[in-house]
Design a protein around this motif. Structure first.
Motif, mmCIF file in Angstrom:
data_model
loop_
_atom_site.group_PDB
_atom_site.id
_atom_site.type_symbol
_atom_site.label_atom_id
_atom_site.label_comp_id
_atom_site.label_asym_id
_atom_site.label_seq_id
_atom_site.Cartn_x
_atom_site.Cartn_y
_atom_site.Cartn_z
ATOM 1 N N ARG A 1 0.827 -1.210 0.000
ATOM 2 C CA ARG A 1 0.000 0.000 0.000
ATOM 3 C C ARG A 1 0.856 1.253 0.000
ATOM 4 N N VAL A 2 1.926 1.274 0.803
ATOM 5 C CA VAL A 2 2.795 2.453 0.859
ATOM 6 C C VAL A 2 3.470 2.690 -0.490
ATOM 7 N N THR A 3 4.007 1.642 -1.090
ATOM 8 C CA THR A 3 4.661 1.823 -2.391
ATOM 9 C C THR A 3 3.649 2.210 -3.463
ATOM 10 N N ALA A 4 2.443 1.671 -3.392
ATOM 11 C CA ALA A 4 1.410 2.045 -4.365
ATOM 12 C C ALA A 4 1.051 3.529 -4.214
ATOM 13 N N ILE A 5 0.943 4.002 -2.981
ATOM 14 C CA ILE A 5 0.628 5.419 -2.754
ATOM 15 C C ILE A 5 1.763 6.300 -3.251
ATOM 16 N N LEU A 6 3.017 5.914 -2.989
ATOM 17 C CA LEU A 6 4.157 6.676 -3.498
ATOM 18 C C LEU A 6 4.138 6.745 -5.027
ATOM 19 N N MET A 7 3.833 5.627 -5.669
ATOM 20 C CA MET A 7 3.798 5.613 -7.132
ATOM 21 C C MET A 7 2.669 6.493 -7.660
ATOM 22 N N ILE A 8 1.514 6.465 -7.010
ATOM 23 C CA ILE A 8 0.387 7.298 -7.447
ATOM 24 C C ILE A 8 0.716 8.780 -7.285
ATOM 25 N N ILE A 9 1.315 9.141 -6.155
ATOM 26 C CA ILE A 9 1.698 10.541 -5.934
ATOM 27 C C ILE A 9 2.683 10.992 -7.003
ATOM 28 N N TYR A 10 3.689 10.171 -7.285
ATOM 29 C CA TYR A 10 4.667 10.525 -8.315
ATOM 30 C C TYR A 10 3.984 10.710 -9.667
ATOM 31 N N LEU A 11 3.107 9.799 -10.035
ATOM 32 C CA LEU A 11 2.447 9.892 -11.336
ATOM 33 C C LEU A 11 1.560 11.131 -11.429
ATOM 34 N N ILE A 12 0.910 11.506 -10.342
ATOM 35 C CA ILE A 12 0.098 12.730 -10.343
ATOM 36 C C ILE A 12 0.993 13.957 -10.509
ATOM 37 N N VAL A 13 2.106 14.000 -9.761
ATOM 38 C CA VAL A 13 3.040 15.122 -9.871
ATOM 39 C C VAL A 13 3.646 15.178 -11.272
ATOM 40 N N LEU A 14 4.073 14.040 -11.787
ATOM 41 C CA LEU A 14 4.668 14.023 -13.126
ATOM 42 C C LEU A 14 3.659 14.454 -14.187
ATOM 43 N N THR A 15 2.423 14.005 -14.053
ATOM 44 C CA THR A 15 1.384 14.429 -14.999
ATOM 45 C C THR A 15 1.189 15.941 -14.944
ATOM 46 N N GLY A 16 1.172 16.495 -13.743
ATOM 47 C CA GLY A 16 1.063 17.949 -13.604
ATOM 48 C C GLY A 16 2.232 18.681 -14.233
ATOM 49 N N VAL A 17 3.439 18.181 -13.989
ATOM 50 C CA VAL A 17 4.632 18.808 -14.570
ATOM 51 C C VAL A 17 4.582 18.726 -16.090
ATOM 52 N N LEU A 18 4.222 17.574 -16.608
ATOM 53 C CA LEU A 18 4.156 17.420 -18.062
ATOM 54 C C LEU A 18 3.045 18.266 -18.668
ATOM 55 N N TRP A 19 1.972 18.475 -17.927
ATOM 56 C CA TRP A 19 0.888 19.305 -18.413
ATOM 57 C C TRP A 19 1.329 20.763 -18.496
#
Length: 117
Positions: free
Chosen positions: A23-41
């Motif tokens: 669960r912790v690693t899944a949450i870390l991966m989701i947070i990273y993907l949200i941040v990366l999507t924002g940066v790429l946007w």
């Protein structure tokens, strides 16, 4: 009742820690993907030079490396649990553990080399 001298060491009793780490690693991966999507946007890199300049920032490199650590740790917990359930021969299970750990460490070093080269 089973006598303690007859118990085999199988590496069991990982349940709660495994559940939490998944669960912790899944949450870390989701947070990273949200941040990366924002940066790429916001940045919207169009070519190799733009992508390279995007990953020149140290915070994004570290975040990406932490993402990969999370992915590989998540994969290790999952593969280990599957092997504990389905690889009944100790020799085969340990051989597969070594192969998976070696591959995951190789991929982690490779990711670090890509990020900091």
């Amino acid at each position: 009742m089973v006598k303690p001298s007859r118990l085999a060491v199988t590496g069991a009793h990982y349940g709660a820690k495994d559940w939490l780490m998944q669960r912790v690693t899944a949450i870390l991966m989701i947070i990273y993907l949200i941040v990366l999507t924002g940066v790429l946007w916001v940045v919207a890199p169009q070519d190799y030079a733009a992508w390279k300049s995007l990953f020149q920032s140290q915070w994004l490199r570290i975040a990406t490396f932490v993402f990969f650590v999370g992915v590989f740790w998540h994969a290790w917990v999952g593969v280990r649990n599957v092997l504990m359930d389905y690889a009944h021969s100790t020799l085969i299970r340990l051989s597969m553990y070594v192969a998976v750990v070696t591959a995951l460490l190789f991929y982690l070093v490779w990711a670090a080399e890509i990020l900091w080269s």
